[in-house]
Structure formats: C-alpha cells, structure tokens
Design a protein around this motif. Structure first.
Motif, PDB file in Angstrom:
ATOM      1  N   ASN A  63       0.830  -1.212   0.000  1.00 54.19           N
ATOM      2  CA  ASN A  63       0.000   0.000   0.000  1.00 54.19           C
ATOM      3  C   ASN A  63       0.858   1.253   0.000  1.00 54.19           C
ATOM      4  O   ASN A  63       0.583   2.217  -0.734  1.00 54.19           O
ATOM      5  CB  ASN A  63      -0.925   0.013   1.227  1.00 54.19           C
ATOM      6  N   ILE A  64       1.892   1.280   0.832  1.00 51.51           N
ATOM      7  CA  ILE A  64       2.747   2.460   0.937  1.00 51.51           C
ATOM      8  C   ILE A  64       3.472   2.728  -0.379  1.00 51.51           C
ATOM      9  O   ILE A  64       3.587   3.877  -0.816  1.00 51.51           O
ATOM     10  CB  ILE A  64       3.733   2.296   2.103  1.00 51.51           C
ATOM     11  N   ASN A  65       3.934   1.696  -1.051  1.00 50.27           N
ATOM     12  CA  ASN A  65       4.678   1.899  -2.293  1.00 50.27           C
ATOM     13  C   ASN A  65       3.798   2.335  -3.459  1.00 50.27           C
ATOM     14  O   ASN A  65       4.319   2.724  -4.515  1.00 50.27           O
ATOM     15  CB  ASN A  65       5.468   0.640  -2.647  1.00 50.27           C
ATOM     16  N   GLN A  66       2.475   2.300  -3.293  1.00 48.57           N
ATOM     17  CA  GLN A  66       1.572   2.838  -4.302  1.00 48.57           C
ATOM     18  C   GLN A  66       1.261   4.313  -4.060  1.00 48.57           C
ATOM     19  O   GLN A  66       0.624   4.965  -4.893  1.00 48.57           O
ATOM     20  CB  GLN A  66       0.271   2.023  -4.316  1.00 48.57           C
ATOM     21  N   MET A  67       1.714   4.849  -2.929  1.00 46.75           N
ATOM     22  CA  MET A  67       1.437   6.243  -2.595  1.00 46.75           C
ATOM     23  C   MET A  67       2.336   7.177  -3.392  1.00 46.75           C
ATOM     24  O   MET A  67       3.454   6.823  -3.763  1.00 46.75           O
ATOM     25  CB  MET A  67       1.652   6.462  -1.085  1.00 46.75           C
ATOM     26  N   GLN A  68       1.833   8.384  -3.609  1.00 48.65           N
ATOM     27  CA  GLN A  68       2.575   9.383  -4.373  1.00 48.65           C
ATOM     28  C   GLN A  68       3.248  10.430  -3.491  1.00 48.65           C
ATOM     29  O   GLN A  68       4.299  10.962  -3.844  1.00 48.65           O
ATOM     30  CB  GLN A  68       1.633  10.091  -5.362  1.00 48.65           C
ATOM     31  N   HIS A  69       2.658  10.721  -2.341  1.00 48.73           N
ATOM     32  CA  HIS A  69       3.188  11.816  -1.517  1.00 48.73           C
ATOM     33  C   HIS A  69       2.872  11.544  -0.047  1.00 48.73           C
ATOM     34  O   HIS A  69       1.718  11.369   0.329  1.00 48.73           O
ATOM     35  CB  HIS A  69       2.577  13.149  -1.957  1.00 48.73           C
ATOM     36  N   ILE A  70       3.919  11.511   0.784  1.00 43.01           N
ATOM     37  CA  ILE A  70       3.789  11.301   2.222  1.00 43.01           C
ATOM     38  C   ILE A  70       4.207  12.575   2.947  1.00 43.01           C
ATOM     39  O   ILE A  70       5.235  13.178   2.623  1.00 43.01           O
ATOM     40  CB  ILE A  70       4.656  10.113   2.688  1.00 43.01           C
ATOM     41  N   LEU A  71       3.411  12.973   3.942  1.00 42.59           N
ATOM     42  CA  LEU A  71       3.705  14.151   4.753  1.00 42.59           C
ATOM     43  C   LEU A  71       4.106  13.707   6.155  1.00 42.59           C
ATOM     44  O   LEU A  71       3.407  12.927   6.802  1.00 42.59           O
ATOM     45  CB  LEU A  71       2.467  15.061   4.832  1.00 42.59           C
ATOM     46  N   LEU A  72       5.244  14.227   6.635  1.00 39.17           N
ATOM     47  CA  LEU A  72       5.721  13.938   7.984  1.00 39.17           C
ATOM     48  C   LEU A  72       5.637  15.216   8.807  1.00 39.17           C
ATOM     49  O   LEU A  72       6.329  16.189   8.512  1.00 39.17           O
ATOM     50  CB  LEU A  72       7.173  13.460   7.960  1.00 39.17           C
ATOM     51  N   LEU A  73       4.798  15.211   9.812  1.00 37.69           N
ATOM     52  CA  LEU A  73       4.688  16.352  10.718  1.00 37.69           C
ATOM     53  C   LEU A  73       5.508  16.032  11.960  1.00 37.69           C
ATOM     54  O   LEU A  73       5.088  15.263  12.820  1.00 37.69           O
ATOM     55  CB  LEU A  73       3.219  16.622  11.062  1.00 37.69           C
ATOM     56  N   GLY A  74       6.706  16.623  12.026  1.00 38.80           N
ATOM     57  CA  GLY A  74       7.687  16.274  13.037  1.00 38.80           C
ATOM     58  C   GLY A  74       8.726  15.361  12.420  1.00 38.80           C
ATOM     59  O   GLY A  74       8.436  14.227  12.064  1.00 38.80           O
ATOM     60  N   VAL A  75       9.950  15.864  12.279  1.00 39.45           N
ATOM     61  CA  VAL A  75      11.005  15.111  11.586  1.00 39.45           C
ATOM     62  C   VAL A  75      12.057  14.600  12.554  1.00 39.45           C
ATOM     63  O   VAL A  75      12.467  13.442  12.483  1.00 39.45           O
ATOM     64  CB  VAL A  75      11.670  15.978  10.495  1.00 39.45           C
ATOM     65  N   ALA A  76      12.511  15.474  13.477  1.00 37.59           N
ATOM     66  CA  ALA A  76      13.613  15.161  14.394  1.00 37.59           C
ATOM     67  C   ALA A  76      14.807  14.632  13.596  1.00 37.59           C
ATOM     68  O   ALA A  76      15.216  15.234  12.618  1.00 37.59           O
ATOM     69  CB  ALA A  76      13.170  14.199  15.480  1.00 37.59           C
ATOM     70  N   GLY A  77      15.344  13.465  13.964  1.00 39.70           N
ATOM     71  CA  GLY A  77      16.507  12.933  13.252  1.00 39.70           C
ATOM     72  C   GLY A  77      16.171  12.219  11.963  1.00 39.70           C
ATOM     73  O   GLY A  77      17.064  11.872  11.189  1.00 39.70           O
ATOM     74  N   GLY A  78      14.881  11.970  11.728  1.00 41.95           N
ATOM     75  CA  GLY A  78      14.466  11.381  10.457  1.00 41.95           C
ATOM     76  C   GLY A  78      14.451   9.868  10.417  1.00 41.95           C
ATOM     77  O   GLY A  78      14.565   9.270   9.340  1.00 41.95           O
ATOM     78  N   SER A  79      14.253   9.217  11.562  1.00 41.78           N
ATOM     79  CA  SER A  79      14.299   7.753  11.564  1.00 41.78           C
ATOM     80  C   SER A  79      13.168   7.130  10.752  1.00 41.78           C
ATOM     81  O   SER A  79      13.353   6.087  10.117  1.00 41.78           O
ATOM     82  CB  SER A  79      14.273   7.212  12.994  1.00 41.78           C
ATOM     83  N   VAL A  80      11.987   7.776  10.734  1.00 43.52           N
ATOM     84  CA  VAL A  80      10.886   7.218   9.941  1.00 43.52           C
ATOM     85  C   VAL A  80      11.188   7.343   8.444  1.00 43.52           C
ATOM     86  O   VAL A  80      10.771   6.501   7.640  1.00 43.52           O
ATOM     87  CB  VAL A  80       9.543   7.875  10.302  1.00 43.52           C
ATOM     88  N   VAL A  81      11.954   8.370   8.066  1.00 40.85           N
ATOM     89  CA  VAL A  81      12.379   8.520   6.675  1.00 40.85           C
ATOM     90  C   VAL A  81      13.302   7.364   6.302  1.00 40.85           C
ATOM     91  O   VAL A  81      13.205   6.794   5.206  1.00 40.85           O
ATOM     92  CB  VAL A  81      13.077   9.873   6.454  1.00 40.85           C
ATOM     93  N   GLU A  82      14.192   7.010   7.219  1.00 41.44           N
ATOM     94  CA  GLU A  82      15.079   5.867   6.975  1.00 41.44           C
ATOM     95  C   GLU A  82      14.276   4.579   6.795  1.00 41.44           C
ATOM     96  O   GLU A  82      14.551   3.782   5.889  1.00 41.44           O
ATOM     97  CB  GLU A  82      16.059   5.700   8.131  1.00 41.44           C
ATOM     98  N   THR A  83      13.271   4.381   7.653  1.00 39.35           N
ATOM     99  CA  THR A  83      12.434   3.183   7.528  1.00 39.35           C
ATOM    100  C   THR A  83      11.751   3.137   6.166  1.00 39.35           C
ATOM    101  O   THR A  83      11.730   2.097   5.503  1.00 39.35           O
ATOM    102  CB  THR A  83      11.376   3.144   8.649  1.00 39.35           C
ATOM    103  N   LEU A  84      11.195   4.261   5.745  1.00 40.47           N
ATOM    104  CA  LEU A  84      10.467   4.303   4.474  1.00 40.47           C
ATOM    105  C   LEU A  84      11.396   4.085   3.277  1.00 40.47           C
ATOM    106  O   LEU A  84      11.032   3.385   2.324  1.00 40.47           O
ATOM    107  CB  LEU A  84       9.747   5.644   4.331  1.00 40.47           C
ATOM    108  N   THR A  85      12.583   4.676   3.310  1.00 40.13           N
ATOM    109  CA  THR A  85      13.461   4.582   2.144  1.00 40.13           C
ATOM    110  C   THR A  85      14.251   3.278   2.107  1.00 40.13           C
ATOM    111  O   THR A  85      14.364   2.646   1.059  1.00 40.13           O
ATOM    112  CB  THR A  85      14.436   5.774   2.101  1.00 40.13           C
ATOM    113  N   LYS A  86      14.798   2.864   3.242  1.00 36.05           N
ATOM    114  CA  LYS A  86      15.679   1.695   3.249  1.00 36.05           C
ATOM    115  C   LYS A  86      14.918   0.377   3.370  1.00 36.05           C
ATOM    116  O   LYS A  86      15.243  -0.601   2.692  1.00 36.05           O
ATOM    117  CB  LYS A  86      16.699   1.817   4.382  1.00 36.05           C
ATOM    118  N   GLU A  87      13.917   0.334   4.237  1.00 28.52           N
ATOM    119  CA  GLU A  87      13.193  -0.921   4.436  1.00 28.52           C
ATOM    120  C   GLU A  87      12.001  -1.065   3.494  1.00 28.52           C
ATOM    121  O   GLU A  87      11.788  -2.121   2.904  1.00 28.52           O
ATOM    122  CB  GLU A  87      12.722  -1.041   5.888  1.00 28.52           C
TER     123      GLU A  87
END
Length: 222
Positions: A63-87
């Motif tokens: 489901n996530i890989n079919q999405m076009q645009h994800i909004l993150l409210l609160g970034v801090a060090g960006g660990s959720v970005v790492e999860t989305l891109t790497k995993e």
C-alpha cells in the motif's frame, strides 16, 4: 568506530546540544547505532523508530509503495524517513515539516537526512503548515513532541479538520501519542471521537513500548 563497538556494552554519549523547543538534544551510541534523545524520551533511531515502524507495517509495504506523496509532521533525526526509504523502498515524494532548526542541523550532520533525494524538509510550524497548504497527501504521519510532551494544538478541532481536509480519499493518518497520565488518556479518547463517522476507520494500538499509543486512521470515502 571504537565508540560504536563499545556501545554494545554500554551507551556512549556523543554530544549534548541545547534546543529552544526540546530543552536539550542528546546524541548517543547505543547498541551500535546513533540515537537522538531528549532528557526524557527517544526522538529518533531508538524505540520511536520501532513504534512508527509497527504502524507502517499495519498499512502494508505494498500500500505504501503505491502512494505518491507522504507528509511527515515532526522530523527530528528522520528515523521514519530511513524506515520508508531503506526498508520499505519508498521512492516517491516525502515532505517533512519541522519547527526546530537545531534538530534539523543535527539530522543533517549526524544522519545525513539532507542527502535523501525524494525528501523535502520545510522549517515551519506544523499547525501553520496544515492550515495554509492545499496539497493532498496519501499518508500523514504525526509525530510532534516537545521533549516528552505533545503540544495542545494536535488535539484541536481545527488541526484535525485541516488534517482531514488534506488527506486523499483512501489515505491514512498515523498519529503517535504518549500516555503518561489520566489527562493524556482523556485527550486520546476525545481524539478518537473526532473520527467517529462513516468516512473514517480508526484503529488504536495502546501500550506500544509501554507508554505510546498509536492511532491508524483510514479515510475510506470522500
């Protein structure tokens, strides 16, 4: 790299940085990984990353890989970005909103968050951003903390109304909360009530990592 290896035996402090938003930011090697904490809670790359990962897995990698645009409210060090891109191997657009310029400098210096090609960082107040934007998003991840406390606006009717407005049909909201007392419990109950209609389906996952409660909300209809 000696500190990294020693961190499997005990946490190794790296740097403490003052922050007007979160009082202070603490960088530590822990179990071979650099983590970002405040005085009282983990901000990135520790237990928080595990909490949000559980929510993302509930949505599903397909489901996530079919999405076009994800909004993150609160970034801090960006660990959720790492999860989305790497995993999750997510390659489409991500936009992160962060109010603290100090934490963004830390994220760039220690976690190279500015090198991710499909990730745009905006230094802005999240409440102001969702009020003014007309962009629509497939997934909105809300992870807004000031140390271990959440600002009141995330529970306000206006903020929630704006989140609903900018969420695409069939889109998801992933909201990370912390429950420290009965007041927090009541806030979360009130939050759930604002999604009690046929348009949204809300699931809650309490007691994740002891004190976190995660809300996963699916917008099933327009």
């Amino acid at each position: 790299m000696i500190k990294k290896f020693l961190s499997y035996i005990m946490p190794i402090p790296i740097e403490i940085i003052p922050s007007n938003v979160s009082d202070q930011l603490e960088l530590t090697w822990n179990n071979g990984k650099m983590v970002l904490d405040t005085k009282h809670t983990n901000y990135s790359y520790g237990n928080l990353q595990k909490v949000l990962r559980k929510g993302l897995l509930k949505i599903g990698i397909e489901n996530i890989n079919q999405m076009q645009h994800i909004l993150l409210l609160g970034v801090a060090g960006g660990s959720v970005v790492e999860t989305l891109t790497k995993e999750f191997k997510f390659e489409n657009k991500m936009t992160g909103i962060e109010i603290d310029p100090i934490v963004l400098k830390v994220a760039e210096k220690y976690f190279q968050i500015n090198t991710i090609p499909n990730f745009e960082i905006i230094l802005e107040d999240a409440n102001k951003f969702v009020t003014e934007t007309n962009q629509l998003y497939d997934l909105i991840i809300i992870d807004i903390f000031e140390d271990c406390f959440m600002p009141d606006f995330v529970y306000s009717e206006i903020f929630i109304s704006n989140i609903k407005r900018i969420l695409k049909p069939k889109g998801y909201i992933l909201f990370n909360t912390i429950v420290l007392n009965k007041i927090d419990l009541e806030k979360n109950k009130s939050y759930k009530n604002q999604f009690e209609n046929s348009k949204f389906v809300l699931q809650s996952f309490p007691n994740i990592d002891d004190k976190n409660e995660l809300f996963l909300i699916h917008k099933e209809y327009e």
